[in-house]
Write a protein that holds these residues in place. Structure first.
Motif, PDB file in Angstrom:
ATOM      1  N   UNK A  67      45.808  50.179  45.981  1.00  0.00           N
ATOM      2  CA  UNK A  67      46.687  51.346  45.851  1.00  0.00           C
ATOM      3  C   UNK A  67      47.848  51.304  46.837  1.00  0.00           C
ATOM      4  N   UNK A  68      49.039  51.677  46.358  1.00  0.00           N
ATOM      5  CA  UNK A  68      50.210  51.915  47.200  1.00  0.00           C
ATOM      6  C   UNK A  68      50.299  53.428  47.361  1.00  0.00           C
ATOM      7  N   UNK A  69      49.751  53.982  48.464  1.00  0.00           N
ATOM      8  CA  UNK A  69      49.659  55.442  48.615  1.00  0.00           C
ATOM      9  C   UNK A  69      51.017  56.150  48.621  1.00  0.00           C
ATOM     10  N   UNK A  70      52.059  55.492  49.109  1.00  0.00           N
ATOM     11  CA  UNK A  70      53.369  56.136  49.196  1.00  0.00           C
ATOM     12  C   UNK A  70      53.981  56.388  47.816  1.00  0.00           C
ATOM     13  N   UNK A  71      53.490  55.714  46.790  1.00  0.00           N
ATOM     14  CA  UNK A  71      54.034  55.859  45.438  1.00  0.00           C
ATOM     15  C   UNK A  71      53.030  56.486  44.478  1.00  0.00           C
ATOM     16  N   UNK A  72      51.954  57.077  45.023  1.00  0.00           N
ATOM     17  CA  UNK A  72      50.854  57.554  44.182  1.00  0.00           C
ATOM     18  C   UNK A  72      50.522  59.014  44.453  1.00  0.00           C
ATOM     19  N   UNK A  73      49.799  59.605  43.510  1.00  0.00           N
ATOM     20  CA  UNK A  73      49.259  60.955  43.707  1.00  0.00           C
ATOM     21  C   UNK A  73      48.308  60.922  44.895  1.00  0.00           C
TER      22      UNK A  73
ATOM     23  N   UNK B 183      41.931  53.037  47.614  1.00  0.00           N
ATOM     24  CA  UNK B 183      41.541  52.981  46.212  1.00  0.00           C
ATOM     25  C   UNK B 183      41.852  51.565  45.743  1.00  0.00           C
ATOM     26  N   UNK B 184      40.829  50.881  45.238  1.00  0.00           N
ATOM     27  CA  UNK B 184      41.000  49.518  44.752  1.00  0.00           C
ATOM     28  C   UNK B 184      40.403  49.411  43.357  1.00  0.00           C
ATOM     29  N   UNK B 185      41.084  48.659  42.496  1.00  0.00           N
ATOM     30  CA  UNK B 185      40.626  48.422  41.132  1.00  0.00           C
ATOM     31  C   UNK B 185      40.538  46.916  40.920  1.00  0.00           C
ATOM     32  N   UNK B 186      39.442  46.472  40.321  1.00  0.00           N
ATOM     33  CA  UNK B 186      39.289  45.067  39.938  1.00  0.00           C
ATOM     34  C   UNK B 186      39.009  45.030  38.446  1.00  0.00           C
ATOM     35  N   UNK B 187      39.736  44.162  37.740  1.00  0.00           N
ATOM     36  CA  UNK B 187      39.582  44.038  36.293  1.00  0.00           C
ATOM     37  C   UNK B 187      39.308  42.577  35.957  1.00  0.00           C
ATOM     38  N   UNK B 188      38.274  42.370  35.136  1.00  0.00           N
ATOM     39  CA  UNK B 188      37.937  41.020  34.668  1.00  0.00           C
ATOM     40  C   UNK B 188      37.650  41.101  33.175  1.00  0.00           C
ATOM     41  N   UNK B 189      38.362  40.309  32.382  1.00  0.00           N
ATOM     42  CA  UNK B 189      38.174  40.328  30.933  1.00  0.00           C
ATOM     43  C   UNK B 189      37.630  38.995  30.443  1.00  0.00           C
ATOM     44  N   UNK B 190      36.881  39.073  29.348  1.00  0.00           N
ATOM     45  CA  UNK B 190      36.354  37.879  28.675  1.00  0.00           C
ATOM     46  C   UNK B 190      36.211  38.230  27.198  1.00  0.00           C
ATOM     47  N   UNK B 191      37.203  37.883  26.405  1.00  0.00           N
ATOM     48  CA  UNK B 191      37.164  38.220  24.983  1.00  0.00           C
ATOM     49  C   UNK B 191      37.197  39.717  24.783  1.00  0.00           C
TER      50      UNK B 191
ATOM     51  N   UNK C 136      37.345  54.696  49.058  1.00  0.00           N
ATOM     52  CA  UNK C 136      36.705  54.673  50.381  1.00  0.00           C
ATOM     53  C   UNK C 136      37.443  55.570  51.366  1.00  0.00           C
ATOM     54  N   UNK C 137      36.667  56.023  52.347  1.00  0.00           N
ATOM     55  CA  UNK C 137      37.179  56.775  53.489  1.00  0.00           C
ATOM     56  C   UNK C 137      36.266  56.437  54.665  1.00  0.00           C
ATOM     57  N   UNK C 138      36.807  55.747  55.672  1.00  0.00           N
ATOM     58  CA  UNK C 138      35.974  55.345  56.808  1.00  0.00           C
ATOM     59  C   UNK C 138      34.816  54.489  56.332  1.00  0.00           C
TER      60      UNK C 138
ATOM     61  N   UNK D  90      48.692  68.622  34.686  1.00  0.00           N
ATOM     62  CA  UNK D  90      49.511  67.554  35.271  1.00  0.00           C
ATOM     63  C   UNK D  90      48.696  66.277  35.437  1.00  0.00           C
ATOM     64  N   UNK D  91      49.290  65.135  35.105  1.00  0.00           N
ATOM     65  CA  UNK D  91      48.570  63.868  35.261  1.00  0.00           C
ATOM     66  C   UNK D  91      48.555  63.407  36.713  1.00  0.00           C
ATOM     67  N   UNK D  92      47.583  62.556  37.037  1.00  0.00           N
ATOM     68  CA  UNK D  92      47.572  61.833  38.306  1.00  0.00           C
ATOM     69  C   UNK D  92      48.213  60.480  38.021  1.00  0.00           C
ATOM     70  N   UNK D  93      49.054  60.011  38.924  1.00  0.00           N
ATOM     71  CA  UNK D  93      49.713  58.722  38.768  1.00  0.00           C
ATOM     72  C   UNK D  93      49.435  57.891  40.018  1.00  0.00           C
ATOM     73  N   UNK D  94      48.874  56.706  39.808  1.00  0.00           N
ATOM     74  CA  UNK D  94      48.543  55.801  40.909  1.00  0.00           C
ATOM     75  C   UNK D  94      49.254  54.474  40.666  1.00  0.00           C
ATOM     76  N   UNK D  95      49.880  53.943  41.708  1.00  0.00           N
ATOM     77  CA  UNK D  95      50.567  52.658  41.611  1.00  0.00           C
ATOM     78  C   UNK D  95      49.827  51.672  42.519  1.00  0.00           C
ATOM     79  N   UNK D  96      49.493  50.518  41.953  1.00  0.00           N
ATOM     80  CA  UNK D  96      48.750  49.480  42.662  1.00  0.00           C
ATOM     81  C   UNK D  96      49.580  48.211  42.759  1.00  0.00           C
ATOM     82  N   UNK D  97      49.353  47.469  43.828  1.00  0.00           N
ATOM     83  CA  UNK D  97      49.939  46.135  43.996  1.00  0.00           C
ATOM     84  C   UNK D  97      48.827  45.113  43.817  1.00  0.00           C
ATOM     85  N   UNK D  98      49.170  43.998  43.183  1.00  0.00           N
ATOM     86  CA  UNK D  98      48.189  42.922  42.997  1.00  0.00           C
ATOM     87  C   UNK D  98      47.836  42.321  44.359  1.00  0.00           C
ATOM     88  N   UNK D  99      46.542  42.120  44.597  1.00  0.00           N
ATOM     89  CA  UNK D  99      46.076  41.474  45.822  1.00  0.00           C
ATOM     90  C   UNK D  99      46.058  39.976  45.547  1.00  0.00           C
TER      91      UNK D  99
END
Length: 176
Positions: free
Chosen positions: A35-41, A49-57, A67-69, A165-174
């Motif tokens: 997550x890039x907190x400065x550009x997110x809700x 906040x971290x997201x991992x995505x893995x696809x297979x077919x 996480x917090x602490x 109102x929607x929540x908007x989160x912007x993430x950068x690829x690790x």
């Protein structure tokens, strides 16, 4: 003459068959995203906040870690795109945000996953029950995970049936 025609037909057949047929290419959403907190809700209680995505077919695994602490919550969505209802057990609703809401019903999110925009957007349509002081309430959550054209940014837009109102989160690829 027959050899030339046979050779021509073989060449045409090979030209019409894409290289690597039968193998699915990786999704542009595959990878680890931070997550890039400065550009997110605001996350309220959580600081990362971290997201991992893995696809297979037709299958995909999406992992959300908040996480917090030393406290963290990890949700793993093991999904099959071909199923209209993927049942994802949830211990507790991490997106609660001090509202006094708890997972109710069968303690699971019922998720339908759909690819949009030629695989550049993953939509999760989740339905679940929360328990409130007034009783149980059904919640629908639409989550659109959209990767940028450059592939280095992921935007998550979440719209809940219980909010206007929607929540908007912007993430950068690790980078690995």
């Amino acid at each position: 003459m027959k050899t030339r025609i046979l050779l021509l037909l073989c060449t045409l057949a090979c030209g019409l068959t894409p290289l690597g047929a039968g193998q699915s290419s990786p999704s542009p959403l595959d990878g680890r995203w931070q997550l890039d907190p400065s550009r997110s809700s605001a996350l309220s209680f959580w600081t990362t906040f971290e997201v991992t995505i893995a696809t297979a077919g037709d299958k995909l695994v999406l992992t959300r870690t908040l996480a917090y602490g030393n406290r963290s919550n990890r949700e793993v969505f093991d999904l099959d795109i071909t199923k209209p209802d993927n049942v994802v057990p949830v211990e507790w609703w991490a997106d609660n945000r001090y509202m006094g809401l708890y997972m109710g019903g069968d303690g699971a999110k019922h998720v339908r996953a759909t690819w949009l925009d030629d695989g550049r957007t993953l939509r999760l349509d989740s339905n679940f029950i929360v328990t409130t002081q007034q009783g149980e309430k059904a919640i629908n959550l639409l989550s659109d995970y959209k990767v940028s054209l450059s592939g280095d940014e992921l935007t998550l837009i979440e719209l809940r049936s219980s909010r206007t109102r929607p929540f908007v989160y912007v993430f950068k690829r690790v980078k690995s």
